[in-house]
Design an enzyme around this catalytic site. Structure first.
Site, short mmCIF file in Angstrom:
data_model
loop_
_atom_site.label_atom_id
_atom_site.label_comp_id
_atom_site.label_asym_id
_atom_site.label_seq_id
_atom_site.Cartn_x
_atom_site.Cartn_y
_atom_site.Cartn_z
N ASP A 21 87.93 -80.29 -28.70
CA ASP A 21 87.37 -79.36 -27.73
C ASP A 21 87.65 -79.89 -26.32
O ASP A 21 88.10 -81.03 -26.15
CB ASP A 21 85.85 -79.28 -27.99
N GLU B 236 91.56 -78.60 -22.42
CA GLU B 236 92.41 -77.81 -21.50
C GLU B 236 93.20 -78.69 -20.54
O GLU B 236 94.32 -78.28 -20.19
CB GLU B 236 91.55 -76.80 -20.74
N ASP C 78 84.25 -70.15 -25.84
CA ASP C 78 82.85 -69.83 -25.58
C ASP C 78 82.63 -68.36 -25.25
O ASP C 78 82.52 -67.96 -24.09
CB ASP C 78 82.32 -70.69 -24.43
C1 GLC Z 1 82.26 -76.39 -25.42
C2 GLC Z 1 82.78 -75.81 -26.69
C3 GLC Z 1 81.65 -75.51 -27.63
C4 GLC Z 1 80.86 -76.77 -27.87
C5 GLC Z 1 80.37 -77.37 -26.57
C6 GLC Z 1 79.69 -78.72 -26.77
O1 GLC Z 1 81.51 -75.47 -24.72
O2 GLC Z 1 83.58 -74.69 -26.47
O3 GLC Z 1 82.14 -74.96 -28.82
O4 GLC Z 1 79.79 -76.50 -28.71
O5 GLC Z 1 81.47 -77.55 -25.71
O6 GLC Z 1 80.53 -79.64 -27.36
#
Ligand code: GLC
Length: 799
Positions: free
Chosen positions: A407, A410, A485
């Site tokens: 995650d 980017e 998200d």
């Molecule tokens: C980001 C991710 C989400 C995750 C969060 C905490 O917002 O997209 O899926 O739960 O980070 O790690």
């Protein structure tokens, strides 16, 4: 004294006339008088690559997107010279290159129809700020031309009339038309006059596509640096275009383990261990199938990757094993930011070995993410990827974690403009050093790749499972993905539907959305409708931010729980069908979900349809996207469709109302299809499959279906230990014939099929299997429409 500090601005520059041309096997170089070279490579009869340089020298030819397994070679190549142009002819295409200005036009070699034509063609602006060029291309939009693809754009399926930017971006709670978001897939398919072609602009700099927004009859694309380097991919079938693009940028390196196609449950965050167990126990107690449970960032010690919170998870190995004993695979999150902490081994190793990204003048790239101030590994350096992959040894081999969730790659940085690295950050880029301007869009991809390499190594002989948020073209080789998200709203349910279709059309089929929505909380109705859609997505996971309450299948009361269970059960029944669709995708690059336009481009009604889609080859699904609905109108593509719930037959080519109360959803099966089903299991492997159910949908005429199976994990299938059954069905008014051709060396655990016949227009009098007539008793004919038959039959006649 300097009086004038203004920079000279030259505006758009254009190639002048061709002064020389040379051909080297499959590569042609056209050089213009003002030093531009157009290099055309004939990759295949239907795939041409165009590269331009304005300096007379090409940069080192390197791409993260193109796979080394891409097919190469053509049947025919001939170059003709005319007074004003060159013509490159393959068995599929004719490409004209104008001598006056390098502009090109591409025709179908068989029919001579114009497929794609430059407007201004290649042009550029010099970049004073960074050096190099801003490279541009414009094409004439043909009459009625439509555009599709481009990855995760949350816009309508047909992109016509819009402009898009490609810059991988953390986009919490994005909305319809937010652009850009998490992924950069600079590939689109265009369709006009019943013929489709694709353009893949393999340039990792910030890039843009304009589909007739700026000027009604012009499409264009450009990038802030790098080369004008694009592939033209001819169909004329859209699915061929997508398959050829997927061939270029790669199919998944292996099939996912079957459990990865099961249902996954996630939340930010399930902790401590007791909470995780409470959740998994509840699944089993309520008999809601589930294969995977996720640990979000709170499982770590102070958000340090590759650590475990001693307080919340004192004995991860034991816990992971106990979960595994109950059929749950544990999946953990790993982000790229490494906490600056001299006591933390991952940080120390990274620092000692010089693995972290640096700014142009030398300091480390420092940025805030969940753990506070962090440094970030330069995943574009193969040595760093190797190090990173080895960090997974303990998690996977020792502790038994089965999948990793990448995650924030980017890369996301908090509290800074642009929400990412500044442009000047340096990257190795496989020994082609560059700034973040060039590496940004592939950073997340290379992180996921390194993670994948770790899992591949340490999960062996099992298959790896990785999920990533950021991606560039080609990332589908290594990992699955989700759409980031999103929000718990009805609009987002529709966005999720479109995004999944679009990703599939962009070569990336292993995709799903956060079911129910990440931000905010759905009500029960929205959650149930989202599950109904989600079970048809290749990746099927509920996830939520946790800020707004619970989001488990039982959160919204018994009625909703029952609906959710019913649909997750349906997914588990359909596992062999979904697995077969995945196999086709991994084998041939055929998208798992097909927007109606991809299914039938000849029917112009499909060109703007977004809600309905085909899952696999035979199932037509259409989610309910509004509250309080008792059903909806939907469009049926060509063919004949069985209502899954009632067996009622609908003729395609029309829009009709379909009933669908909250416990139902419009699902249709193509007539003539054989749909394989497993029994409902609480998790993959819970039961030994003792019989394969085949739902047979009668049709007058012919239809083929296939069922792919293997050991559901491991690599034996690559050595031929798989089972592929090709069925061909021929229906007449008083007879149904099913022939089976089996290939592969895998022996399925079951011996029999249970055939369930739908829509048979006659009463069965006789059944002949491989020339032997059977009595009803032998085949356990049940009513008029179900019987049991040995799995090895080759020729079945029902009369
Ligand atoms: C980001 C991710 C989400 C995750 C969060 C905490 O917002 O997209 O899926 O739960 O980070 O790690």
């Amino acid at each position: 004294m300097i009086l004038n500090t203004e920079l000279e601005y030259k505006g758009n520059l254009f190639p002048s006339h061709i002064i020389s041309y040379e051909k080297n096997l499959d590569t042609l170089n056209f050089t213009t008088e003002n030093g531009v070279i157009l290099q055309i490579t004939v990759q295949r009869d239907s795939v041409l690559r165009f590269r331009f340089t304005t300096t007379g020298i090409f940069e080192n030819d390197f791409s993260y997107a193109i796979t080394k397994y891409a097919s190469r070679g053509y049947n025919h190549l001939e170059v003709e010279e005319e007074e004003d142009k060159y013509i490159i002819i393959t068995s599929k295409l004719k490409c004209q290159v104008n001598k006056a200005d390098l502009r090109t036009a591409i025709y179908d070699a068989q029919t001579n129809e114009l497929i794609c034509e430059d407007e201004l063609g290649f042009h550029w602006e010099e970049s004073y700020e960074f050096g190099g060029d801003i490279v541009k291309m414009s094409k004439v939009a043909q009459e009625g031309e439509s555009y599709y693809g481009l990855g995760d754009k949350p816009a309508d399926v047909n992109l016509k009339g819009k402009r898009f930017e490609n810059w991988v971006t953390d986009s919490y709670a994005y909305g319809k038309y937010t652009d850009p978001i998490y992924k950069t897939i600079p590939f689109y398919t265009a369709l006009h006059h019943k013929k489709a072609y694709g353009i893949f602009f393999d340039n990792t700099f910030r890039s843009y596509f304009d589909f007739c927004q700026e000027r009604r009859n012009i499409s264009s694309f450009w990038a802030q640096g790098g080369e004008m380097n694009y592939y033209f991919i001819y169909g004329p079938d859209m699915s061929e275009v997508v398959a050829n693009y997927t061939d270029l940028t790669g199919k998944p390196h292996q099939l996912p383990p079957l459990w990865a196609l099961g249902y996954h449950q996630c939340k930010w965050s399930y902790y401590p261990e007791a909470k995780v167990k409470e959740i998994t126990n509840k699944f089993r107690e309520l008999k809601i199938p589930c294969d995977a449970i996720y640990l979000d960032i709170d499982y770590m010690e102070g958000f340090r990757c590759f650590t475990w919170s001693k307080e919340y998870f004192p004995d991860p190995k034991r816990m992971v094993k106990e979960l595994a004993d109950d059929g749950f695979k544990t999946i953990v999150i790993i982000d790229p930011g490494i906490k600056i902490d001299k006591e933390y081994s991952v940080f120390k190793e990274g620092l000692d070995n010089d693995y972290f990204c640096k700014r142009a003048d030398g300091p480390y790239m420092k940025g805030k993410v969940w753990p506070g101030e962090c440094y970030f590994p330069d995943f574009t350096n193969p040595e760093v990827r190797e190090w990173w992959s080895n960090l997974f040894q303990e998690l996977i081999e020792e502790i038994g974690v089965k999948g990793v969730w990448n995650d924030m790659n980017e890369p996301a940085v908090m509290d800074v403009p642009g929400k990412s690295f500044p442009d000047d950050v340096r990257h190795d880029y496989e020994g082609n050093p560059c700034s973040h301007r060039k590496a940004h869009n592939i950073y997340g991809m290379q992180m996921a790749r390194a993670t994948y390499q770790g899992l591949k190594k340490f999960a062996y002989p099992k298959r790896p499972f990785v999920i990533t948020r950021a991606a560039y073209s080609g990332t589908q080789r290594y990992t699955s993905s989700w759409t980031g998200d999103n929000v718990a709203s009805w609009e987002h349910l529709s966005i999720a539907n479109i995004q999944a279709q679009r990703m599939c059309m962009s070569g990336f089929s292993f995709i799903g959305s956060d079911i129910g929505g990440f931000a905010e909380q759905p009500n029960g109705e929205l959650y149930a409708r989202w599950i109904q859609l989600g079970i048809f997505h290749p990746f099927c996971r509920t996830h939520s931010s946790g800020d707004h309450g619970d989001q488990e299948p039982w959160t919204f009361g018994k009625n909703i729980t029952d609906v959710v269970r019913k649909f997750i059960e349906l997914r588990y029944e359909l596992l062999p069908y979904l697995y077969t669709a995945f196999w086709r995708y991994a084998e041939e690059g055929i998208p798992i979900l097909k927007s109606l336009v991809l299914y039938d481009q000849l029917d112009t009604h499909t060109h703007y349809r977004s809600d309905e889609f085909i899952c696999g080859e035979k199932i037509l699904a259409c989610p309910i996207l509004e509250p309080n609905a008792k059903g909806r109108r939907m469009y049926f593509p060509t063919g004949e469709w069985y209502n899954y719930w009632t067996d009622e037959i609908v003729e395609g080519g029309q829009e009709l109302w379909v009933d669908a109360d909250l416990d139902s959803m419009p699902i249709f099966i193509k007539s003539g299809a054989l749909i394989p089903k497993y029994p409902v299991q609480q998790f993959v492997g819970e039961k030994e499959i003792e019989e394969l159910k085949l739902d047979v949908y009668f049709k007058i005429g012919k239809e083929t279906s296939e069922v792919y199976e293997d050991a559901h994990d491991g690599y034996d299938y690559i050595k031929g230990r798989y089972s592929l059954r090709n069925f061909s069905l021929t229906g007449k008014t008083t007879e149904l014939v099913i022939q089976q051709h089996k290939s592969g060396k895998y022996t399925t655990p079951y011996d029999t099929f249970k055939l369930q016949l739908h829509g048979l227009p006659f009463k069965i009098k006789k059944v002949i299997i491989d020339k032997v007539e059977y009595s009803f008793k032998d085949i356990q004919l049940n009513g008029n429409n179900s019987f049991i038959i040995n799995k090895d039959f080759t020729d079945l006649h029902i009369l």
